[in-house]
Write an enzyme that holds these catalytic residues in place. Structure first.
Site, PDB file in Angstrom:
ATOM      1  CG  ASN A  74       2.102   3.117  -5.700  1.00 36.57           C
ATOM      2  OD1 ASN A  74       2.538   4.097  -6.297  1.00 36.57           O
ATOM      3  ND2 ASN A  74       2.700   1.933  -5.744  1.00 36.57           N
ATOM      4  N   GLY A  89       0.792  -1.231   0.000  1.00 36.05           N
ATOM      5  CA  GLY A  89       0.000   0.000   0.000  1.00 36.05           C
ATOM      6  C   GLY A  89       0.823   1.279   0.000  1.00 36.05           C
ATOM      7  CG  HIS A 131       2.865  -2.023 -15.447  1.00 30.23           C
ATOM      8  ND1 HIS A 131       2.492  -3.287 -15.036  1.00 30.23           N
ATOM      9  CD2 HIS A 131       3.959  -2.175 -16.222  1.00 30.23           C
ATOM     10  CE1 HIS A 131       3.324  -4.165 -15.571  1.00 30.23           C
ATOM     11  NE2 HIS A 131       4.224  -3.523 -16.293  1.00 30.23           N
ATOM     12  CD  GLN A 157      11.204   9.069 -10.268  1.00 32.63           C
ATOM     13  OE1 GLN A 157      10.468   9.895 -10.792  1.00 32.63           O
ATOM     14  NE2 GLN A 157      12.189   9.408  -9.436  1.00 32.63           N
ATOM     15  CD  GLU A 158       5.471   1.801  -8.631  1.00 26.20           C
ATOM     16  OE1 GLU A 158       5.072   1.627  -7.467  1.00 26.20           O
ATOM     17  OE2 GLU A 158       5.623   0.862  -9.419  1.00 26.20           O
ATOM     18  CG  MET A 183      -0.732  -8.278  -6.820  1.00 26.44           C
ATOM     19  SD  MET A 183       0.274  -7.349  -8.002  1.00 26.44           S
ATOM     20  CE  MET A 183       1.220  -8.689  -8.719  1.00 26.44           C
ATOM     21  NE  ARG A 184      -7.893 -11.435  -6.395  1.00 24.06           N
ATOM     22  CZ  ARG A 184      -8.171 -12.727  -6.437  1.00 24.06           C
ATOM     23  NH1 ARG A 184      -8.825 -13.236  -7.460  1.00 24.06           N
ATOM     24  NH2 ARG A 184      -7.841 -13.523  -5.439  1.00 24.06           N
ATOM     25  CB  ILE A 185      -7.329  -9.639 -14.914  1.00 26.55           C
ATOM     26  CG1 ILE A 185      -5.995 -10.358 -15.117  1.00 26.55           C
ATOM     27  CG2 ILE A 185      -7.840  -8.985 -16.193  1.00 26.55           C
ATOM     28  CD1 ILE A 185      -4.908  -9.505 -15.650  1.00 26.55           C
ATOM     29  CG  ASN A 205      -2.724  -0.766 -12.971  1.00 29.49           C
ATOM     30  OD1 ASN A 205      -2.713  -1.095 -11.783  1.00 29.49           O
ATOM     31  ND2 ASN A 205      -1.927  -1.335 -13.868  1.00 29.49           N
TER      32      ASN A 205
END
Ligand code: GRF
Length: 210
Positions: free
Chosen positions: A19, A17, A116, A180-181, A97-99, A114
């Site tokens: 981010n 968490g 990445h 950077q995120e 971590m899911r589509i 999102n």
């Protein structure tokens, strides 16, 4: 939505968490006009839930069984219901971590973002930083993008690059990317909150400030 209303964010995450924390820090610092109204995790003991609790943000475990790698079926409906109950207008995937499937995207059109850990379209999927290292890339980084029906294929909002160093390990490179995120996600949300983003085909147009 009027540009000057705060974003009402729902966060989906599976891990530490950090981010989500960077988004929260920007809100607290007054540099992001938003509030986090709900945090959901598919992992019952994920640190992201502890962080939410520490800040008094409503949070819940989202049991995604029987699916292992996607948010679908009854769990997806429950997720949409909870986000709507919390009056969320923007969904942030922060290490989820899911589509995610079309029903969630249809419920929040061009409002699911999102992050990445690679410079898309290079290295989609899991462990983007390890893929970059194994490939021998000299530059790595992160991408914030709108989510579409593909995996890590949605229109790009912001990218930030970092050098890959000679002695990098997966851990050291991921750490540098995460710095950077933590800048990129609040920056992208700020653009959204300020009403400066429009999606035209694959391209995200960023209107000038003011
Ligand atoms: C980040 O590296 C993000 O890019 C990836 O998963 C990681 C999540 O980290 N999608 P955190 O849970 O936000 O600390």
């Amino acid at each position: 939505m009027a540009a000057n209303l705060p974003l009402k964010i729902g966060v989906l995450g599976s891990g530490a968490g950090s981010n989500m924390q960077s988004i929260l820090d920007a809100i607290i610092a007054g540099t992001l006009n938003a509030e986090i109204r709900l945090v959901l995790s598919d992992v019952p003991d994920a640190k992201i839930l502890d962080r939410a609790r520490r800040h008094g943000i409503p949070c819940r475990w989202l049991d995604c069984a029987p699916f292992k790698t996607k948010l679908d079926g009854e769990a997806e409906q429950r997720c949409i219901g909870w986000l709507r109950e919390a009056d969320v207008d923007t969904v942030v995937l922060a290490g989820f971590m899911r589509i995610v499937k079309p029903a969630l995207l249809a419920a929040f059109p061009w409002r699911v973002l999102n992050i990445h850990p690679a410079l898309l379209p290079a290295f989609p999927g899991v462990h983007g930083w390890t893929q970059a290292l194994d490939y021998g890339a000299k530059v790595a980084g992160c991408t914030v993008h709108f989510v579409d029906a593909g995996t890590d294929t949605g229109p790009v909002i912001i990218q930030k690059a970092v050098p890959v160093l000679e002695d990098d390990t997966p851990e050291s490179l991921h750490e540098r990317i995460q710095v950077q995120e933590h800048l990129a996600f609040p920056e992208a949300l700020r653009l959204l909150a300020d009403g400066r983003l429009t999606v035209e085909g694959r391209r995200v147009k960023i209107a000038p400030a003011g």
